[in-house]
Each structure stands twice: as structure tokens, then as C-alpha cells.
Design an enzyme around this catalytic site. Structure first.
Site, PDB file in Angstrom:
ATOM      1  CB  SER A 260      -0.910   0.015   1.233  1.00  0.00           C
ATOM      2  OG  SER A 260      -1.545   1.261   1.396  1.00  0.00           O
TER       3      SER A 260
ATOM      4  CE1 TYR B  10      -4.398  -2.012   4.649  1.00  0.00           C
ATOM      5  CE2 TYR B  10      -3.721   0.229   4.144  1.00  0.00           C
ATOM      6  CZ  TYR B  10      -4.093  -1.028   3.728  1.00  0.00           C
ATOM      7  OH  TYR B  10      -4.158  -1.314   2.393  1.00  0.00           O
TER       8      TYR B  10
END
Length: 350
Positions: free
Chosen positions: A142, A167
Site C-alpha cells: 500500500s 494498517y
């Protein structure tokens, strides 16, 4: 190739399965179909690919009625025995791991779900790959891993040791674990740092979906950082094209890599990391304007402070993607938003 796609009921996974099945690969998709967001969208994606909701049971293989070369299994990544049995039975050539607990803000209140899915589940896949001679291990990282980095555009050759959400930390850990398995066991691994993906069949928890729903209902939208956010918005078809090219070309060692001056984006092992982004940074207010153009409305905006875990700007350097695959995303924001709105109106009948 015979390819396993995890997260097959998810946004990117669904589109990837469609693409791979359409070109003739033997595809097995898995997903646990959790309730993180509206399951109607997940089951809708599967139904579009010929996987009937009524046929889905945990651990049961469901044959697609649309593609003779696509099968789906409801399965948790944390189910080590289930994952091991699947690998032993299928003898995959390649894997693309798109299954993960997503969302920066959700990680602030539900950290355990990120550990179980993004850490434990990822290790289970690496172990299965190790013991079943997998030829290519591709996985979603990501843009969030860039965290406090300020030098832009973000480069895979920059250090990314300062994430600002769990995350992001879980995605960075995936890259580290993948490198370990590449180094120890020679598994070719490639991490793909996706930049703000949007488009048809998108995630209901993401900005474009939330903004569209609010606008069509005549409600104002929440715009964080007082509208000063900037994102490298990347259209889904451009993401999938990049993923397919990586699946077709497993990572190779970098013969020039040196431990005296270690390059974070490559290795002496068969390990690579790539950004897949549009290579442009777009103001959030311009993105909203593209949505207003597509809907033909003016949207009322609540300007709010930046939220914990968010970064003010993202921008992908995709020079490695261009160099190694002769590819870079090209879809404009207005074109991509228009396609999303056309899908949204059709799916939700509005």
C-alpha cells in the site's frame, strides 16, 4: 498458468479474476466474505463472475457458470490447514494475495483484525508457497507504507520505516516477511504498493463511494484536512494491468545490490517492490469536482481537520514499473469517475 487470487470477492481481486479468467488462465479465487463493508457488493461481484451466492459454503469449491476456468472457495487466510490443503491439491504456478483487512481508520479501533488477517494469514500463505514450490508470489502492499515520508514522488528506493497507522505497519511487515522467504527459500516475491484505487465495483468505505451516496441523497460530505488532501488516484483497470504484468514476470535478484548500501526496493534475493499509481497528485477538491461533473450536481461540503492515521499527500514514482514492464497508468480522473458513476447508477438503480 494456474493462479490463486486471494480476496477474490474484493474490489481489486474481483477485477483481477475477471481479467485472468478472460485471458484463459486457470483461476482459483478465495475470500472469507466478511462484513467489513456491505456484503451485497461482494456477492454482487461474485455473481457477475458466475459464482452464485446460494452455492457458497465454507471450504466448498464453486464452479463459475461464466468461466469454465474459474472456481471459488470461501476460506479464511488464518485457516492454515485449509490453505495448506488447497495448495497441495491445486499445485499453483502463481499467487496474487489481495486479501487483507483494509482501511486506515478502521485499524485505529479494530487492531486485532489486522494482525490475524494481514500478519497471520500472510505467513500461512508464505509457508504454503514454501512447501509447494510456488513460482511467483505477488501481493498487495500500500502507498500507506510511506507514512511520514515527505519527499515526493514516493519512491520504492526510499526508506519506509515510519508508518502512521497499524494498517500501514501491517503492509510494511508483509514486505519484510516476503523478503525473508525470498532470501531463505528462493521464492520470487513482488510487493505492489497501490495508490488510492477507485472505479466500478469499488469499496463502499472509500471516499468516492461515500461521496456519491451522499450526493445522490442530497446530504453534505465530510472533507478532511479542510479540503487540502492530495492523492494519486489510480483507476482499477490500470491497477489490474500492472498486476497481470507482474504475475507474468516473477521477481529476479538485483545483481548490483549491495549490503553496504542496501536498496529497499530490490535485493540479492528474487524480491521486488513496485508502486502502481497514476504518477500524478490530484487535489481532493478537484476529485470532488470531477464527481460533481459526472453527477451534474453541486455537493455541500463539511470541511474538517485531518484524521489520525491519514497522510496529507501521496504521489507515486512509477519509473521502475516503466523500466521493467514498459507500463504506466494513464486513465484520467474524470474518465475514471464517469465510469464509476455509470456503474453505481446501474448497480443501485439510482
Amino acid at each position: 498458468m494456474k493462479i490463486l487470487v486471494t480476496g477474490a470477492a474484493g474490489f481489486i481481486g474481483f477485477h483481477l479474476c475477471e481479467r485472468l479468467a478472460s485471458r484463459g488462465d486457470d483461476v482459483v479465487g478465495i475470500d472469507n466474505i466478511n462484513d467489513y463493508y456491505d456484503q451485497r457488493v461482494k456477492y454482487g461481484r461474485l455473481a457477475y463472475s458466475g459464482i452464485a451466492e446460494s452455492a457458497i459454503e465454507y471450504g466448498k469449491t464453486v464452479q463459475s457458470s461464466k468461466y469454465p476456468n474459474y472456481r471459488f472457495v470461501k476460506l479464511n487466510l488464518e485457516d492454515k490447514e485449509g490453505i495448506d490443503n488447497l495448495f497441495k491439491a491445486e499445485k499453483f504456478d502463481a499467487l496474487c494475495n489481495l486479501a487483507a483487512q483494509a482501511g486506515v481508520r478502521y485499524s485505529l479501533t479494530n487492531p486485532a483484525s489486522y494482525v490475524s488477517s494481514n500478519i497471520v494469514g500472510f505467513v500461512n500463505l508464505l509457508e504454503a508457497a514454501r512447501h509447494n514450490s510456488l513460482g511467483n508470489f505477488c501481493y498487495a502492499s500500500s502507498s500507506s507504507v510511506y507514512g511520514l515520508n515527505e519527499r515526493q514522488p514516493f519512491s520504492v528506493h526510499d526508506n519506509v520505516d515510519h508508518p502512521v497507522s497499524l494498517y500501514a505497519a501491517s503492509k510494511k511487515s508483509n514486505e519484510l516477511m516476503a523478503h525473508t522467504y525470498s532470501h531463505l527459500f528462493g521464492i520470487p516475491t513482488t510487493g505492489l504498493r497501490f495508490f488510492t484505487v477507485y472505479g466500478p465495483w469499488g469499496r463502499p468505505d472509500m471516499a468516492l463511494f461515500l461521496f456519491t451516496k451522499a450526493a445522490l441523497e442530497g446530504r453534505p460530505i465530510d472533507v478532511f484536512n479542510y479540503g487540502n488532501m492530495q492523492r494519486d488516484f489510480t483507476y482499477i483497470d490500470d491497477i489490474v494491468e500492472g498486476v497481470v504484468r507482474v504475475l507474468d514476470h516473477p521477481a529476479q535478484p538485483n545483481p548490483d545490490w549491495s549490503g553496504a548500501a542496501p536498496d529497499p526496493g530490490t535485493s540479492s534475493a528474487p524480491y521486488r517492490v513496485y508502486n502502481i499509481g497514476n504518477n500524478k497528485t490530484v487535489k481532493l477538491m478537484d476529485y470532488i469536482e470531477a464527481l460533481e461533473n459526472a453527477l451534474g450536481v453541486t455537493i455541500e461540503k463539511n470541511l474538517l481537520p485531518i484524521q489520525p492515521g491519514d497522510v496529507p499527500s501521496t504521489w507515486a514514482n512509477v519509473s521502475d514499473l516503466v523500466k521493467d514492464f514498459d507500463y504506466k497508468p494513464e486513465t484520467t480522473v474524470q474518465e475514471g469517475v464517469n465510469r464509476f458513476i455509470a456503474w453505481y447508477r446501474e448497480f443501485f438503480k439510482v
